[in-house]
Design a protein around this motif. Structure first.
Motif, PDB file in Angstrom:
ATOM      1  N   THR A 174      43.918   6.142 -86.219  1.00 62.77           N
ATOM      2  CA  THR A 174      44.354   5.789 -84.863  1.00 62.77           C
ATOM      3  C   THR A 174      45.736   6.369 -84.541  1.00 62.77           C
ATOM      4  N   GLN A 175      45.998   7.581 -84.999  1.00 63.66           N
ATOM      5  CA  GLN A 175      47.243   8.248 -84.659  1.00 63.66           C
ATOM      6  C   GLN A 175      47.237   8.646 -83.186  1.00 63.66           C
ATOM      7  N   MET A 176      46.056   8.861 -82.650  1.00 62.35           N
ATOM      8  CA  MET A 176      45.830   9.110 -81.226  1.00 62.35           C
ATOM      9  C   MET A 176      46.418  10.399 -80.693  1.00 62.35           C
ATOM     10  N   THR A 177      46.712  11.360 -81.568  1.00 58.15           N
ATOM     11  CA  THR A 177      47.185  12.634 -81.035  1.00 58.15           C
ATOM     12  C   THR A 177      46.049  13.340 -80.308  1.00 58.15           C
ATOM     13  N   ARG A 192      56.319  18.385 -83.156  1.00 54.34           N
ATOM     14  CA  ARG A 192      56.345  18.351 -81.693  1.00 54.34           C
ATOM     15  C   ARG A 192      55.087  17.711 -81.130  1.00 54.34           C
ATOM     16  N   THR A 193      53.959  17.924 -81.827  1.00 51.84           N
ATOM     17  CA  THR A 193      52.731  17.328 -81.314  1.00 51.84           C
ATOM     18  C   THR A 193      52.557  15.894 -81.808  1.00 51.84           C
ATOM     19  N   ARG A 194      53.394  15.505 -82.786  1.00 49.67           N
ATOM     20  CA  ARG A 194      53.298  14.147 -83.311  1.00 49.67           C
ATOM     21  C   ARG A 194      54.269  13.200 -82.623  1.00 49.67           C
ATOM     22  N   ALA A 218      51.983   6.356 -80.228  1.00 49.98           N
ATOM     23  CA  ALA A 218      50.925   5.912 -81.146  1.00 49.98           C
ATOM     24  C   ALA A 218      51.121   6.521 -82.530  1.00 49.98           C
ATOM     25  N   TYR A 219      51.691   7.705 -82.582  1.00 44.58           N
ATOM     26  CA  TYR A 219      51.940   8.305 -83.895  1.00 44.58           C
ATOM     27  C   TYR A 219      53.082   7.597 -84.609  1.00 44.58           C
ATOM     28  N   ALA A 241      45.973  25.159 -84.756  1.00 45.84           N
ATOM     29  CA  ALA A 241      46.154  24.769 -86.158  1.00 45.84           C
ATOM     30  C   ALA A 241      44.833  24.264 -86.738  1.00 45.84           C
ATOM     31  N   LEU A 286      46.038  -2.676 -84.194  1.00 47.90           N
ATOM     32  CA  LEU A 286      44.926  -1.853 -84.694  1.00 47.90           C
ATOM     33  C   LEU A 286      43.610  -2.614 -84.675  1.00 47.90           C
ATOM     34  N   GLY A 333      54.419  24.184 -80.190  1.00 41.55           N
ATOM     35  CA  GLY A 333      54.016  23.124 -81.116  1.00 41.55           C
ATOM     36  C   GLY A 333      52.865  22.260 -80.667  1.00 41.55           C
ATOM     37  N   LYS A 334      52.422  22.384 -79.425  1.00 41.83           N
ATOM     38  CA  LYS A 334      51.350  21.513 -78.937  1.00 41.83           C
ATOM     39  C   LYS A 334      50.127  22.343 -78.543  1.00 41.83           C
ATOM     40  N   GLU A 351      42.846   0.069 -71.051  1.00 41.72           N
ATOM     41  CA  GLU A 351      44.111   0.770 -70.818  1.00 41.72           C
ATOM     42  C   GLU A 351      45.318  -0.042 -71.243  1.00 41.72           C
ATOM     43  N   HIS A 390      54.828  11.128 -80.270  1.00 41.96           N
ATOM     44  CA  HIS A 390      54.382  10.220 -79.211  1.00 41.96           C
ATOM     45  C   HIS A 390      54.205   8.826 -79.815  1.00 41.96           C
ATOM     46  N   SER A 434      50.078  21.891 -87.708  1.00 45.13           N
ATOM     47  CA  SER A 434      50.914  21.573 -86.549  1.00 45.13           C
ATOM     48  C   SER A 434      52.206  20.928 -87.028  1.00 45.13           C
ATOM     49  N   ASP A 435      53.211  20.931 -86.162  1.00 48.56           N
ATOM     50  CA  ASP A 435      54.504  20.372 -86.569  1.00 48.56           C
ATOM     51  C   ASP A 435      54.821  19.109 -85.776  1.00 48.56           C
ATOM     52  N   ARG A 472      52.217   2.672 -91.845  1.00 46.55           N
ATOM     53  CA  ARG A 472      52.000   3.196 -93.195  1.00 46.55           C
ATOM     54  C   ARG A 472      53.231   2.985 -94.070  1.00 46.55           C
ATOM     55  N   PHE A 521      51.809   4.627 -86.181  1.00 51.20           N
ATOM     56  CA  PHE A 521      51.122   4.924 -87.437  1.00 51.20           C
ATOM     57  C   PHE A 521      52.124   5.058 -88.583  1.00 51.20           C
ATOM     58  N   LYS A 554      47.570   0.071 -74.626  1.00 50.60           N
ATOM     59  CA  LYS A 554      48.714   0.913 -74.962  1.00 50.60           C
ATOM     60  C   LYS A 554      49.989   0.076 -74.950  1.00 50.60           C
ATOM     61  N   ARG A 572      46.421  14.669 -76.474  1.00 52.79           N
ATOM     62  CA  ARG A 572      46.375  16.078 -76.145  1.00 52.79           C
ATOM     63  C   ARG A 572      45.124  16.537 -75.400  1.00 52.79           C
TER      64      ARG A 572
END
Lengths: 243, 126, 112
Positions: A209-212, B17-19, B23-24, A96, B91, A73-74, B101, B21, B14-15, B31, B27, B104, A216
């Motif tokens: 700013t989702q920052m993915t 798993r990559t989201r 900061a996501y 992707a 934001l 997934g990453k 830094e 974290h 993507s699914d 929203r 978001f 975060k 990554r």
């Protein structure tokens, strides 16, 4: 999911994407080695188990970015991802957000087309007869450039971005990051045209700013920071009526 | 990985798993809270507009809003408002101030302040 | 829509956000105060009616939130529903104007 310390699993269960955008996962069993990268796994599959598997790599030492794929997934560089950091069950797919040529190979053309659309190239204003441009390495703009210049165009950030997926015309983190390095280049002669190219609904202002991308990036770059810089710079120019 | 139809044909997307974290998540909270507040606002203006009918009309509404479920909803709204506010300040700092830094950590600070605001509101009913 | 307009829309949303930070903090404090002291409608209106200063504050609050929310909705609708163009922009302008008038009606009711 990480493998337990001292894992005694002798084989890896690997599912690999086959086909194009429409396709399926094919399962393989791959012998586990003591020190093994995902690229080693894919190479083993292609050489020993299924010659028809298509995949891409070049330097295999973390310099070129060609081997980027989606692992569990990453998006990652497969040559720099050890199996132990992922686990015994691997799911390997192409990056992707890009058209799939075959199996694990994506068409990188849209990625680089957007690089060009963001005016990610230098516009010279001087000739060899003009002498050297003096740029202090510790000037604020040069420091901004240094923080973003190491991008090798691997596509991991582009592949990880939701906005790229939602808005196909969105330039994406890499193209915008590169544009930022040029916006800060005092020698460049196309600053306003470039800001016009990267601003707006298809540009930096679509970033949420989702920052993915920053999360990554294998080179630890921060495209989100570069995009924030572009937002500020383009607002100044827009308010001055010059955009 | 999943299929998704978009301009230029089907692309793999993507699914989660990559989201997965911080900061996501920030978001998503920003929203979702913004959307909820935007939908709530017309009702809020309607309720306050009851004052046009005099104190009794407004009092009617305030007493209706005394019900436990409504009060719970109000606590939720305060939480959403505080979350959207603090996330928004984060934001604004990320976009307008030079990148640092410690920014975060803003995420944790903003989450903390949101909860405090909601608690301050909720504890009036304890 | 021209790029310059898109950039200025983004600027307007961030600028109204800054105004709203101030407005929301004030509003949260007043709401916590009002609920803590269990003010009745009559008591609230007693304090608010004829109060030009607070009326102006809330009138500004309403206008700022209408602009801020409309531009935010533009992003959500275009991204999640794949909706773009003049029709969407026209709808959002109507929404912003409508919300502003609806909110000013409430401000009139509470402060006039």
């Amino acid at each position: 999911m990480t493998a337990p310390v001292g894992s005694t699993a002798r084989t890896l269960e690997v599912r690999v994407w086959r086909g194009k955008e429409a396709g399926r996962y094919q399962s393989f069993e791959v012998p586990r080695q003591e020190s093994q990268t995902i690229l080693d796994v894919v190479t083993y599959i292609q050489r020993e188990l299924d010659h028809t598997l298509a995949y891409r790599y070049a330097c295999r030492v973390g310099m070129c970015g060609s081997c980027a794929m989606t692992i569990n997934g990453k998006a990652r560089w497969t040559c720099r991802t050890h199996v132990t950091s992922v686990g015994d069950r691997l799911e390997i797919a192409p990056l992707a957000n890009l058209p799939v040529v075959k199996d694990l190979v994506t068409d990188m053309a849209p990625f680089f087309d957007k690089w060009a659309r963001a005016k990610g190239h230098f516009h010279a204003t001087q000739t060899r007869r003009d002498g050297f441009a003096a740029v202090r390495p510790d000037s604020p703009q040069r420091l901004q450039i240094d923080a973003a210049i190491e991008c090798i165009g691997c596509g991991v950030c582009y592949s990880s971005c939701d906005v790229v997926h939602w808005l196909p015309e969105f330039l994406g983190p890499a193209a915008l990051n590169r544009a930022w390095t040029l916006v800060n280049d005092v020698r460049d002669g196309a600053r306003v045209e470039r800001l016009a190219a990267v601003a707006g609904d298809a540009g930096c202002h679509a970033c949420h700013t989702q920052m993915t991308c920053t999360e990554r990036c294998p080179k630890r770059l921060q495209p989100t920071a570069a995009i924030a810089g572009l937002k500020r710079a383009s607002l100044v120019v827009a308010l001055a009526g010059a955009l | 990985m999943g299929l998704a139809r978009g301009v230029g044909g089907i692309r793999l997307k993507s699914d989660w798993r990559t989201r997965n974290h911080p900061a996501y998540w920030a978001f998503v909270v920003h929203r979702a809270s913004g959307l909820a507040l935007a939908i709530f606002l017309p009702f809020h203006f309607w309720a306050l507009g009851q004052a046009l009918g005099g104190p009794a009309r407004l009092e009617n509404f305030l007493r209706w809003a005394d019900q436990p479920l409504v009060k719970a909803g109000e606590v939720g709204l305060v939480l959403l408002l505080a979350a959207h506010l603090t996330g928004g300040v984060r934001l604004l700092m990320l976009e307008f101030l030079a990148w640092r830094e410690w920014q975060k950590g803003l995420l944790a600070v903003s989450a903390g302040i949101s909860v405090l605001a909601a608690l301050a509101y909720a504890l009036n009913f304890v | 829509m021209k790029v310059r307009t898109q950039v200025l829309l983004w600027g307007a949303q961030r600028y109204t956000a800054m105004v709203l930070v101030f407005c929301v903090v004030v509003h949260l404090i007043t709401i916590v105060y009002a609920t803590r002291y269990g003010l009745t409608a009559a008591q609230i209106l007693d304090r608010t009616q004829g109060n030009l200063g607070w009326a102006a504050f809330y009138a500004l609050f309403v206008a700022a939130v209408a602009v801020h929310a409309a531009i935010g909705m533009r992003a959500i609708l275009s991204e999640l529903l794949d909706w773009r163009g003049a029709a969407l922009d026209a709808l959002l302008v109507c929404g912003a104007v409508g919300l502003t008038l609806w909110g000013w009606r409430a401000v009139w009711g509470v402060f006039a």
